[in-house]
Write a protein that holds these residues in place. Structure first.
Motif, PDB file in Angstrom:
ATOM      1  N   GLY A  79       0.797  -1.211   0.000  1.00  0.00           N
ATOM      2  CA  GLY A  79       0.000   0.000   0.000  1.00  0.00           C
ATOM      3  C   GLY A  79       0.833   1.266   0.000  1.00  0.00           C
ATOM      4  N   ILE A  80       0.310   2.292   0.699  1.00  0.00           N
ATOM      5  CA  ILE A  80       0.957   3.600   0.784  1.00  0.00           C
ATOM      6  C   ILE A  80       1.392   3.840   2.222  1.00  0.00           C
ATOM      7  CG2 ILE A  80       0.615   6.093   0.520  1.00  0.00           C
ATOM      8  CD1 ILE A  80      -1.602   5.396  -1.490  1.00  0.00           C
ATOM      9  N   CYS A 111      -9.690   5.982   0.561  1.00  0.00           N
ATOM     10  CA  CYS A 111      -8.949   5.007   1.361  1.00  0.00           C
ATOM     11  C   CYS A 111      -9.831   3.800   1.678  1.00  0.00           C
ATOM     12  CB  CYS A 111      -8.467   5.640   2.661  1.00  0.00           C
ATOM     13  SG  CYS A 111      -7.430   7.105   2.408  1.00  0.00           S
ATOM     14  N   TYR A 237      -4.305   1.544   2.135  1.00  0.00           N
ATOM     15  CA  TYR A 237      -4.592   0.850   0.874  1.00  0.00           C
ATOM     16  C   TYR A 237      -5.678   1.643   0.158  1.00  0.00           C
ATOM     17  CZ  TYR A 237      -1.945  -3.103   2.692  1.00  0.00           C
ATOM     18  OH  TYR A 237      -0.942  -3.892   3.191  1.00  0.00           O
ATOM     19  N   PRO A 238      -5.379   2.238  -1.010  1.00  0.00           N
ATOM     20  CA  PRO A 238      -6.376   3.069  -1.700  1.00  0.00           C
ATOM     21  C   PRO A 238      -7.584   2.257  -2.160  1.00  0.00           C
ATOM     22  CG  PRO A 238      -4.168   3.441  -2.564  1.00  0.00           C
ATOM     23  CD  PRO A 238      -4.093   2.223  -1.707  1.00  0.00           C
ATOM     24  N   PRO A 244      -2.609   6.081  -6.247  1.00  0.00           N
ATOM     25  CA  PRO A 244      -1.932   6.368  -4.976  1.00  0.00           C
ATOM     26  C   PRO A 244      -1.684   7.854  -4.752  1.00  0.00           C
ATOM     27  CG  PRO A 244      -0.927   4.482  -6.050  1.00  0.00           C
ATOM     28  CD  PRO A 244      -1.895   5.060  -7.028  1.00  0.00           C
ATOM     29  N   ASP A 269       4.445   5.406  -2.338  1.00  0.00           N
ATOM     30  CA  ASP A 269       3.802   4.226  -2.906  1.00  0.00           C
ATOM     31  C   ASP A 269       4.864   3.129  -2.982  1.00  0.00           C
ATOM     32  OD1 ASP A 269       2.425   2.308  -4.275  1.00  0.00           O
ATOM     33  OD2 ASP A 269       2.184   3.461  -6.119  1.00  0.00           O
TER      34      ASP A 269
END
Length: 416
Positions: A79-80, A111, A237-238, A244, A269
């Motif tokens: 994820g981010i 999100c 996690y988008p 992202p 990212d």
């Protein structure tokens, strides 16, 4: 229905004659090269070196990318990561809190999953043994593909109940428990007892260590309950269909709305970072291959030089062939075939040498680097190398062949 007309007998005979003539030209080219085999071999050196360099570099690059990519693929989607920038005047004001995570979960429309990440150095005790390791948080949402050697990963009950459970990396499990099982055993972290429920498999046996390092993982809710726990970053996690970058912008906007517009946050990212790393390997391979391409060009110039010498040496032979009926096209094709034969033979030798170097490097370097064998797509490399070798022969052999075909028969016969 119209029947497809079959080629006439005369046309089929003409096609067979052309094919036989091309075969004769190729055989004559090989005979000419064999008659001057030392000179031909020296001429091929540049082609051999260039082809071997290009094949080896591209193959090693492919093997490295696939080897490291396979290793990174086991990590999966992380994820981010959004964290405050510490090198600012408002670093303390930017500190992420538990309330911030709850606010982002409620307010961030881009999100899908939001989790706090904790990291700290703690002492782990088992029996009379005490060692310092990294203590890190983990959620019940498993975006990674990390395999397990024992037990299980955290589930929703572990997180919801802030249970005192832990997961170990393989190296730490070996250090604490040796070859025996670790699941169900108890360790003490930060003075509190934790039950081991899972052990990550050893995914990296090479120099490049990727994945969880020497760490103990506990649920993030359990980590939050520890005294003096500090959120180091937010893992997000988008939502599906969201880039992202847009998710990072929205999260940053929410955090700045909470902590003030002067606070600074940075988003990464993780998957993009992995892809950028693999792209660097590809670019480096292409850049270094330019050296091999230069060697091929130098080899092509050598081919042109030798073919011009050959035209001068065989001027009388050209005159005799023209006198008995050979056309300009026949002479041109014959010398062009000789140039192509030199570069093709040199290309084949270069492919063999380059492939051998790539296999050795892939086995000893790439495997030792990442612990995972790499794959090489040989067919495109070999076909491309042979095609490029033939093009070099055609390009640098055209001028000598044209010059030979334009010689006047009378003047050629007078040549001594």
């Amino acid at each position: 229905m119209f029947r497809r007309r079959r080629p006439s007998r005369a046309r089929r005979a003409r096609d067979r004659l052309h094919a036989l003539k091309l075969f004769e030209f190729f055989a004559a080219a090989l005979d000419a090269l064999w008659a001057n085999r030392l000179r031909s071999a020296l001429t091929m050196i540049g082609i051999v070196i260039g082809t071997a360099a290009v094949i080896a570099i591209f193959a090693i690059g492919q093997s490295a990318a696939s080897s490291i990519g396979g290793l990174l693929g086991q990590i999966g989607n992380l994820g981010i990561l959004v964290f405050p920038q510490s090198q600012t005047a408002y670093a303390n004001q930017s500190q992420i809190t538990w309330h911030d995570v709850q606010t982002i979960r409620d307010a961030c429309s881009r999100c899908a999953h939001v989790y706090p990440r904790y990291t700290a150095y703690e002492y782990i005790r088992i029996g009379h043994r005490r060692d310092a390791f990294i203590l890190a948080s983990r959620s019940d949402y498993n975006g990674d593909n990390l395999p397990l050697a024992e037990g299980r990963k955290f589930d929703s009950d572990d997180v919801a109940g802030a249970r005192p459970v832990a997961m170990l990396v393989w190296s730490l499990k070996q250090k604490l428990f040796g070859d025996g099982p670790a699941v169900g055993r108890e360790i003490r972290v930060a003075g509190k007892p934790f039950t081991v429920v899972g052990v990550f498999a050893n995914i990296s046996s090479g120099v490049l260590q990727v994945g969880p390092g020497n760490a103990v993982f506990i649920p993030y809710t359990t980590f939050h309950a520890l005294p003096d726990s500090v959120i180091t970053s937010i893992q997000v996690y988008p939502s599906e269909g969201t880039t992202p970058a847009r998710a990072i912008d929205e999260i940053t906007s929410i955090l700045q709305r909470i902590h003030g517009p002067r606070t600074k946050y940075r988003g990464i990212d993780v998957s993009q970072q992995f892809n950028a790393f693999l792209s660097v390997i590809d670019y480096v391979a292409v850049g270094i291959s330019a050296v091999g391409a230069i060697a091929l060009v130098v080899g092509g110039i050598g081919v042109m030089n030798i073919m011009l010498v050959s035209v001068i040496e065989r001027t009388r032979e050209i005159g005799i062939r023209k006198a008995i009926g050979a056309s300009q096209r026949d002479i041109l094709v014959q010398f062009l075939f000789e140039a192509v034969a030199i570069t093709l033979i040199g290309g084949v030798v270069g492919i063999v040498l380059g492939s051998g170097m790539a296999l050795v490097a892939s086995h000893f370097l790439i495997t030792q680097l990442s612990g995972h064998p790499g794959t090489i797509a040989w067919a495109p490399l070999i076909v491309g190398a042979l095609a490029f070798s033939a093009l070099v022969g055609i390009f640098f052999g055209t001028y000598p062949a044209v010059r030979a075909s334009r010689l006047e028969p009378i003047e050629a016969l007078r040549h001594e």
